[in-house]
Design a protein around this motif. Structure first.
Motif, PDB file in Angstrom:
ATOM      1  N   ALA A   1      -1.399  -4.234  -0.253  1.00  0.00           N
ATOM      2  CA  ALA A   1      -1.246  -5.352  -1.186  1.00  0.00           C
ATOM      3  C   ALA A   1      -0.133  -6.295  -0.733  1.00  0.00           C
ATOM      4  CB  ALA A   1      -0.962  -4.845  -2.606  1.00  0.00           C
ATOM      5  N   ASN A   2      -0.111  -6.578   0.563  1.00  0.00           N
ATOM      6  CA  ASN A   2       0.889  -7.454   1.160  1.00  0.00           C
ATOM      7  C   ASN A   2       0.159  -8.433   2.071  1.00  0.00           C
ATOM      8  OD1 ASN A   2       2.683  -8.240   3.525  1.00  0.00           O
ATOM      9  ND2 ASN A   2       4.208  -7.272   2.202  1.00  0.00           N
ATOM     10  N   LYS A   3       0.466  -9.720   1.935  1.00  0.00           N
ATOM     11  CA  LYS A   3      -0.294 -10.718   2.697  1.00  0.00           C
ATOM     12  C   LYS A   3      -0.038 -10.609   4.194  1.00  0.00           C
ATOM     13  CE  LYS A   3       3.170 -14.386   1.985  1.00  0.00           C
ATOM     14  NZ  LYS A   3       3.386 -15.743   1.428  1.00  0.00           N
ATOM     15  N   TYR A   4       1.180 -10.248   4.587  1.00  0.00           N
ATOM     16  CA  TYR A   4       1.452 -10.074   6.012  1.00  0.00           C
ATOM     17  C   TYR A   4       0.691  -8.879   6.566  1.00  0.00           C
ATOM     18  CZ  TYR A   4       5.268 -13.370   5.256  1.00  0.00           C
ATOM     19  OH  TYR A   4       6.012 -14.469   4.935  1.00  0.00           O
ATOM     20  N   ALA A   5       0.659  -7.794   5.786  1.00  0.00           N
ATOM     21  CA  ALA A   5      -0.096  -6.619   6.210  1.00  0.00           C
ATOM     22  C   ALA A   5      -1.589  -6.922   6.287  1.00  0.00           C
ATOM     23  CB  ALA A   5       0.158  -5.465   5.244  1.00  0.00           C
ATOM     24  N   LEU A   6      -2.090  -7.717   5.352  1.00  0.00           N
ATOM     25  CA  LEU A   6      -3.515  -8.056   5.355  1.00  0.00           C
ATOM     26  C   LEU A   6      -3.869  -8.927   6.556  1.00  0.00           C
ATOM     27  CD1 LEU A   6      -6.254  -7.934   4.008  1.00  0.00           C
ATOM     28  CD2 LEU A   6      -5.584  -9.895   2.588  1.00  0.00           C
ATOM     29  N   ILE A   7      -3.003  -9.892   6.888  1.00  0.00           N
ATOM     30  CA  ILE A   7      -3.242 -10.724   8.076  1.00  0.00           C
ATOM     31  C   ILE A   7      -3.272  -9.853   9.321  1.00  0.00           C
ATOM     32  CG2 ILE A   7      -2.253 -12.526   9.546  1.00  0.00           C
ATOM     33  CD1 ILE A   7      -1.207 -13.857   7.004  1.00  0.00           C
ATOM     34  N   GLY A   8      -2.334  -8.913   9.415  1.00  0.00           N
ATOM     35  CA  GLY A   8      -2.317  -8.005  10.552  1.00  0.00           C
ATOM     36  C   GLY A   8      -3.576  -7.154  10.620  1.00  0.00           C
ATOM     37  N   ALA A   9      -4.065  -6.708   9.446  1.00  0.00           N
ATOM     38  CA  ALA A   9      -5.280  -5.892   9.423  1.00  0.00           C
ATOM     39  C   ALA A   9      -6.499  -6.693   9.863  1.00  0.00           C
ATOM     40  CB  ALA A   9      -5.497  -5.338   8.015  1.00  0.00           C
TER      41      ALA A   9
ATOM     42  N   PRO B   1       0.106  -4.543   9.788  1.00  0.00           N
ATOM     43  CA  PRO B   1      -0.437  -3.613   8.782  1.00  0.00           C
ATOM     44  C   PRO B   1       0.557  -2.557   8.329  1.00  0.00           C
ATOM     45  CG  PRO B   1      -1.936  -3.885  10.647  1.00  0.00           C
ATOM     46  CD  PRO B   1      -0.652  -4.520  11.038  1.00  0.00           C
ATOM     47  N   TRP B   2       1.627  -2.341   9.083  1.00  0.00           N
ATOM     48  CA  TRP B   2       2.590  -1.290   8.753  1.00  0.00           C
ATOM     49  C   TRP B   2       3.799  -1.817   7.986  1.00  0.00           C
ATOM     50  CZ3 TRP B   2       2.890   0.426  14.561  1.00  0.00           C
ATOM     51  CH2 TRP B   2       1.613   0.816  14.979  1.00  0.00           C
TER      52      TRP B   2
ATOM     53  N   GLY C   1       9.732   5.700   6.414  1.00  0.00           N
ATOM     54  CA  GLY C   1       9.901   7.135   6.561  1.00  0.00           C
ATOM     55  C   GLY C   1       8.858   7.784   7.444  1.00  0.00           C
ATOM     56  N   LEU C   2       8.421   8.964   7.023  1.00  0.00           N
ATOM     57  CA  LEU C   2       7.502   9.755   7.836  1.00  0.00           C
ATOM     58  C   LEU C   2       6.126   9.109   7.955  1.00  0.00           C
ATOM     59  CD1 LEU C   2       8.320  13.424   6.767  1.00  0.00           C
ATOM     60  CD2 LEU C   2       8.833  12.304   8.943  1.00  0.00           C
ATOM     61  N   ARG C   3       5.695   8.366   6.948  1.00  0.00           N
ATOM     62  CA  ARG C   3       4.389   7.719   7.050  1.00  0.00           C
ATOM     63  C   ARG C   3       4.397   6.688   8.181  1.00  0.00           C
ATOM     64  NH1 ARG C   3       1.676   9.457   2.527  1.00  0.00           N
ATOM     65  NH2 ARG C   3       3.013   9.924   0.745  1.00  0.00           N
ATOM     66  N   PHE C   4       5.472   5.940   8.302  1.00  0.00           N
ATOM     67  CA  PHE C   4       5.597   5.008   9.418  1.00  0.00           C
ATOM     68  C   PHE C   4       5.667   5.762  10.744  1.00  0.00           C
ATOM     69  CE2 PHE C   4       8.156   2.369  12.309  1.00  0.00           C
ATOM     70  CZ  PHE C   4       7.397   1.216  12.307  1.00  0.00           C
ATOM     71  N   ALA C   5       6.381   6.887  10.743  1.00  0.00           N
ATOM     72  CA  ALA C   5       6.478   7.700  11.963  1.00  0.00           C
ATOM     73  C   ALA C   5       5.112   8.221  12.391  1.00  0.00           C
ATOM     74  CB  ALA C   5       7.442   8.858  11.741  1.00  0.00           C
ATOM     75  N   PHE C   6       4.237   8.531  11.436  1.00  0.00           N
ATOM     76  CA  PHE C   6       2.898   9.013  11.778  1.00  0.00           C
ATOM     77  C   PHE C   6       2.089   7.928  12.493  1.00  0.00           C
ATOM     78  CE2 PHE C   6       2.979  12.325   8.162  1.00  0.00           C
ATOM     79  CZ  PHE C   6       3.578  13.243   9.027  1.00  0.00           C
ATOM     80  N   PHE C   7       2.274   6.674  12.093  1.00  0.00           N
ATOM     81  CA  PHE C   7       1.594   5.592  12.804  1.00  0.00           C
ATOM     82  C   PHE C   7       2.105   5.488  14.241  1.00  0.00           C
ATOM     83  CE2 PHE C   7       0.472   3.799   8.562  1.00  0.00           C
ATOM     84  CZ  PHE C   7      -0.884   3.639   8.797  1.00  0.00           C
TER      85      PHE C   7
END
Length: 318
Positions: A131-139, A217-218, A223-229
């Motif tokens: 739900a972030n416009k920058y993340a959506l553009i990246g996606a 998209p990130w 935290g760990l969720r970012f580390a998983f990417f």
């Protein structure tokens, strides 16, 4: 195959999946530190900054896990796993030595392509669910890049499968001949460039573009969720490198291959991984239009030409 053998193979693949991406990450830290004069990664832990990876892990563990209020919380939490797990499936079918692979499936080349394609969907889900416009553009950029570069990858792998007369990675590697390095070279170049773009690695990291899209998209992940990417990215490099070594470099073929075949596969894969890291350091990020032009005007025609050449070569008995 007994239950004990299945368990041993599963544990071996999981151990390789946990260790090899971390080794690639540590290698990237060191190569970038030397090539770009970065001092930080050379100090953590003392001698040659050996503990930099440990420091990064501690940093990610300490960070707060934040989920945006407007996000699709279920998909937001699920996206890192969708990005990471398919590479585990792909790694399980890549042969390391004759008869040494986590899974022996008849069409393992197709399975690897399907699994890596599913892994890229994790990035798309992450951008949409944030739900972030920058993340959506990246996606959206990632979706366009995924569609464009999947085709040259498939065509390049199809050329090698045609030359080897099989869709099985162990069979293709077993039938590998040194002259493949010459007449399959265009396909090898296409695969390497397209696979790096598929992983959204520099210089093809337009969907992430931390300088202009915050992290694409990130953006909302911590935290760990970012580390998983990040771990999924390094796992993708491992799969790409070992697959390239198996298809184009002969995998376990080399001196004393009957005893050291797995060593040759890992060394060749490590050399490819270093090349991927070098591309990040040496080349600037390309624009979105340049990225699409490279795929459709250069890589796809070159891959089709390689496929046609291979067809002629198979008929002529080269």
């Amino acid at each position: 195959m007994t239950l004990v053998e299945v368990a041993l193979r599963a544990v071996s693949v999981l151990a390789a999946f946990l260790v090899l991406p971390l080794l690639v990450g540590q290698t990237e830290h060191k190569l970038m530190a030397h090539m770009q004069g970065r001092l930080g990664p050379m100090y953590a832990g003392g001698f040659h900054g050996w503990a930099q990876l440990v420091a990064d892990g501690a940093k990610f563990v300490q960070k707060e896990d934040i989920v945006p209020a407007a996000a699709d919380k279920r998909l937001f939490r699920l996206a890192p796993a969708i990005a990471l797990i398919p590479y585990l499936v792909a790694l399980a079918v890549v042969p390391i030595a004759p008869g040494v692979a986590g899974l022996d499936v008849p069409a393992s080349a197709i399975l690897v392509l399907v699994a890596t394609g599913v892994g890229a969907l994790g990035t798309l889900i992450a951008g949409w669910a944030s739900a972030n416009k920058y993340a959506l553009i990246g996606a959206l950029r990632a979706a366009a890049q995924l569609i464009s570069y999947e085709l040259p990858i498939v065509l390049a792998v199809a050329s090698v499968c045609l030359a080897g007369g099989s869709l099985s990675l162990p069979t293709i590697t077993e039938r590998w001949q040194p002259h493949w390095l010459l007449w399959q070279l265009p396909g090898a170049i296409v695969f390497l460039v397209a696979a790096v773009a598929e992983l959204q690695r520099p210089p093809f990291d337009t969907p992430v573009a931390d300088a202009e899209l915050v992290m694409g998209p990130w953006t909302e992940y911590t935290g760990l969720r970012f580390a998983f990417f990040l771990l999924a990215e390094y796992a993708g490099i491992v799969v790409l490198s070992l697959l390239f070594a198996a298809l184009w470099l002969g995998g376990w073929h080399g001196p004393f291959s009957e005893h050291l075949g797995w060593v040759w596969t890992l060394l060749k894969g490590f050399a490819v991984a270093i090349l991927v890291i070098w591309m990040r350091v040496a080349w600037p990020r390309v624009r979105a239009d340049q990225l699409q032009r490279l795929a459709w005007l250069w890589l796809v025609p070159l891959a089709l030409l390689q496929l046609a050449l291979t067809g002629v070569g198979v008929v002529m008995g080269w």
